[in-house]
Design a protein around this motif. Structure first.
Motif, PDB file in Angstrom:
ATOM      1  N   THR A 107       0.600  19.472  13.716  1.00 49.86           N
ATOM      2  CA  THR A 107       1.286  18.942  12.535  1.00 49.86           C
ATOM      3  C   THR A 107       2.780  19.252  12.625  1.00 49.86           C
ATOM      4  O   THR A 107       3.623  18.378  12.391  1.00 49.86           O
ATOM      5  N   ALA A 108       3.101  20.484  12.996  1.00 50.67           N
ATOM      6  CA  ALA A 108       4.512  20.884  13.121  1.00 50.67           C
ATOM      7  C   ALA A 108       5.235  20.051  14.177  1.00 50.67           C
ATOM      8  O   ALA A 108       6.383  19.639  13.958  1.00 50.67           O
ATOM      9  N   SER A 109       4.582  19.780  15.293  1.00 46.50           N
ATOM     10  CA  SER A 109       5.195  18.964  16.350  1.00 46.50           C
ATOM     11  C   SER A 109       5.496  17.559  15.843  1.00 46.50           C
ATOM     12  O   SER A 109       6.575  17.012  16.095  1.00 46.50           O
ATOM     13  N   ALA A 110       4.539  16.986  15.138  1.00 39.79           N
ATOM     14  CA  ALA A 110       4.743  15.636  14.598  1.00 39.79           C
ATOM     15  C   ALA A 110       5.843  15.639  13.539  1.00 39.79           C
ATOM     16  O   ALA A 110       6.712  14.752  13.533  1.00 39.79           O
ATOM     17  N   LEU A 111       5.834  16.619  12.652  1.00 37.33           N
ATOM     18  CA  LEU A 111       6.856  16.676  11.608  1.00 37.33           C
ATOM     19  C   LEU A 111       8.241  16.915  12.198  1.00 37.33           C
ATOM     20  O   LEU A 111       9.227  16.348  11.715  1.00 37.33           O
ATOM     21  N   LYS A 112       8.316  17.695  13.262  1.00 41.90           N
ATOM     22  CA  LYS A 112       9.607  17.924  13.914  1.00 41.90           C
ATOM     23  C   LYS A 112      10.131  16.629  14.534  1.00 41.90           C
ATOM     24  O   LYS A 112      11.322  16.316  14.414  1.00 41.90           O
ATOM     25  N   ALA A 113       9.255  15.865  15.166  1.00 43.67           N
ATOM     26  CA  ALA A 113       9.662  14.581  15.755  1.00 43.67           C
ATOM     27  C   ALA A 113      10.136  13.625  14.661  1.00 43.67           C
ATOM     28  O   ALA A 113      11.139  12.923  14.827  1.00 43.67           O
ATOM     29  N   ILE A 114       9.436  13.607  13.547  1.00 44.31           N
ATOM     30  CA  ILE A 114       9.795  12.729  12.425  1.00 44.31           C
ATOM     31  C   ILE A 114      11.118  13.172  11.803  1.00 44.31           C
ATOM     32  O   ILE A 114      11.989  12.349  11.513  1.00 44.31           O
ATOM     33  N   ALA A 115      11.283  14.473  11.633  1.00 42.87           N
ATOM     34  CA  ALA A 115      12.489  15.010  10.992  1.00 42.87           C
ATOM     35  C   ALA A 115      13.736  14.820  11.834  1.00 42.87           C
ATOM     36  O   ALA A 115      14.855  14.901  11.311  1.00 42.87           O
ATOM     37  N   ALA A 116      13.575  14.551  13.113  1.00 39.85           N
ATOM     38  CA  ALA A 116      14.732  14.337  13.989  1.00 39.85           C
ATOM     39  C   ALA A 116      15.514  13.089  13.599  1.00 39.85           C
ATOM     40  O   ALA A 116      16.667  12.935  14.001  1.00 39.85           O
ATOM     41  N   TYR A 117      14.906  12.217  12.820  1.00 43.95           N
ATOM     42  CA  TYR A 117      15.559  10.994  12.349  1.00 43.95           C
ATOM     43  C   TYR A 117      15.801  11.141  10.862  1.00 43.95           C
ATOM     44  O   TYR A 117      14.897  11.492  10.103  1.00 43.95           O
ATOM     45  N   ASN A 118      17.035  10.922  10.465  1.00 45.48           N
ATOM     46  CA  ASN A 118      17.353  11.010   9.047  1.00 45.48           C
ATOM     47  C   ASN A 118      16.574   9.969   8.274  1.00 45.48           C
ATOM     48  O   ASN A 118      16.164   8.951   8.810  1.00 45.48           O
ATOM     49  N   GLY A 119      16.421  10.233   6.980  1.00 50.15           N
ATOM     50  CA  GLY A 119      15.765   9.277   6.104  1.00 50.15           C
ATOM     51  C   GLY A 119      16.660   8.081   5.880  1.00 50.15           C
ATOM     52  O   GLY A 119      17.737   7.993   6.458  1.00 50.15           O
ATOM     53  N   PRO A 120      16.218   7.149   5.115  1.00 53.51           N
ATOM     54  CA  PRO A 120      14.986   7.216   4.333  1.00 53.51           C
ATOM     55  C   PRO A 120      13.758   7.014   5.201  1.00 53.51           C
ATOM     56  O   PRO A 120      13.855   6.638   6.375  1.00 53.51           O
ATOM     57  N   ARG A 121      12.638   7.258   4.582  1.00 57.46           N
ATOM     58  CA  ARG A 121      11.367   7.151   5.270  1.00 57.46           C
ATOM     59  C   ARG A 121      11.136   5.750   5.828  1.00 57.46           C
ATOM     60  O   ARG A 121      11.628   4.763   5.313  1.00 57.46           O
ATOM     61  N   CYS A 122      10.405   5.720   6.905  1.00 59.68           N
ATOM     62  CA  CYS A 122       9.867   4.468   7.444  1.00 59.68           C
ATOM     63  C   CYS A 122       8.471   4.809   7.932  1.00 59.68           C
ATOM     64  O   CYS A 122       8.318   5.551   8.906  1.00 59.68           O
ATOM     65  N   CYS A 123       7.475   4.304   7.261  1.00 58.02           N
ATOM     66  CA  CYS A 123       6.098   4.650   7.606  1.00 58.02           C
ATOM     67  C   CYS A 123       5.708   4.165   8.996  1.00 58.02           C
ATOM     68  O   CYS A 123       4.877   4.790   9.649  1.00 58.02           O
ATOM     69  N   LYS A 124       6.303   3.072   9.461  1.00 56.70           N
ATOM     70  CA  LYS A 124       5.999   2.584  10.804  1.00 56.70           C
ATOM     71  C   LYS A 124       6.588   3.536  11.850  1.00 56.70           C
ATOM     72  O   LYS A 124       5.886   4.012  12.746  1.00 56.70           O
ATOM     73  N   ARG A 125       7.885   3.807  11.747  1.00 56.77           N
ATOM     74  CA  ARG A 125       8.546   4.724  12.694  1.00 56.77           C
ATOM     75  C   ARG A 125       7.851   6.083  12.694  1.00 56.77           C
ATOM     76  O   ARG A 125       7.548   6.642  13.753  1.00 56.77           O
ATOM     77  N   ASP A 126       7.598   6.603  11.499  1.00 54.25           N
ATOM     78  CA  ASP A 126       7.010   7.934  11.399  1.00 54.25           C
ATOM     79  C   ASP A 126       5.596   7.971  11.959  1.00 54.25           C
ATOM     80  O   ASP A 126       5.192   8.952  12.585  1.00 54.25           O
ATOM     81  N   SER A 127       4.852   6.882  11.794  1.00 58.68           N
ATOM     82  CA  SER A 127       3.511   6.807  12.389  1.00 58.68           C
ATOM     83  C   SER A 127       3.595   6.783  13.907  1.00 58.68           C
ATOM     84  O   SER A 127       2.840   7.485  14.591  1.00 58.68           O
TER      85      SER A 127
END
Length: 175
Positions: A107-127
């Motif tokens: 979970t931490a690895s995935a969240l770190k990869a997601i957090a590397a990109y500033n928001g706003p959220r994108c559910c496609k990118r984050d998935s």
């Protein structure tokens, strides 16, 4: 793409995301991530009998992660989906030692990869990022490699009013 032999979770994710029932943004991505990873994993292991029960459990767990979780709780549901996947294949309980740690690290690895990109959220990118991070974790820690093609193009940027465009690694002009 979702046959009994499909093993590329990113290809499966894109196929599912093209379905009109999968909105641009929404909590359905919280289940989509562990669903494609579980499908790819059990297809790769040629264990279809285990897959159905794991998918049912992943859906139950993902329903506990409501929409907007990323902004309101500080943990993207797609990243949590990566942890749900690892948890389901390693079988930890709250009292487990190694498997408990592994699902949290995934979970931490995935969240770190997601957090590397500033928001706003994108559910496609984050998935996409969560799936790649989970596949990397699976390969590096659990020594099981799934074929993942990380150089994918996002087919959804025109539908996302908040798209990061050139700052997104999946933006079509960047690949």
């Amino acid at each position: 793409c979702l046959s009994e032999t499909s093993v590329d979770p990113l290809a499966m994710a894109i196929l599912l995301m093209r379905n009109s029932q999968i909105k641009m943004h929404g909590p359905e991505h919280h289940f989509l991530v562990p669903a494609v990873l579980l499908t790819a994993y059990y297809n790769h292991k040629q264990s279809p009998a285990e897959k159905a029960a794991k998918l049912d459990e992943a859906e139950k767990r993902a329903k506990n992660v409501p929409g907007g979780f990323c902004g309101y709780y500080g943990a993207c549901g797609a990243g949590i989906g990566a942890g749900i996947f690892i948890s389901l294949i390693t079988g930890p309980t709250p009292l487990a030692v190694t498997a408990w740690s592994q699902s949290n690290l995934a979970t931490a690895s995935a969240l770190k990869a997601i957090a590397a990109y500033n928001g706003p959220r994108c559910c496609k990118r984050d998935s996409f990022l969560a799936i790649i991070a989970a596949a990397d974790f699976l390969r590096d820690v659990l020594e099981t490699a799934l074929p993942v093609e990380p150089n994918i193009k996002c087919l959804f940027s025109a539908q996302n009013n908040e798209c990061l465009k050139k700052q997104c690694p999946f933006y079509p002009a960047m690949i």
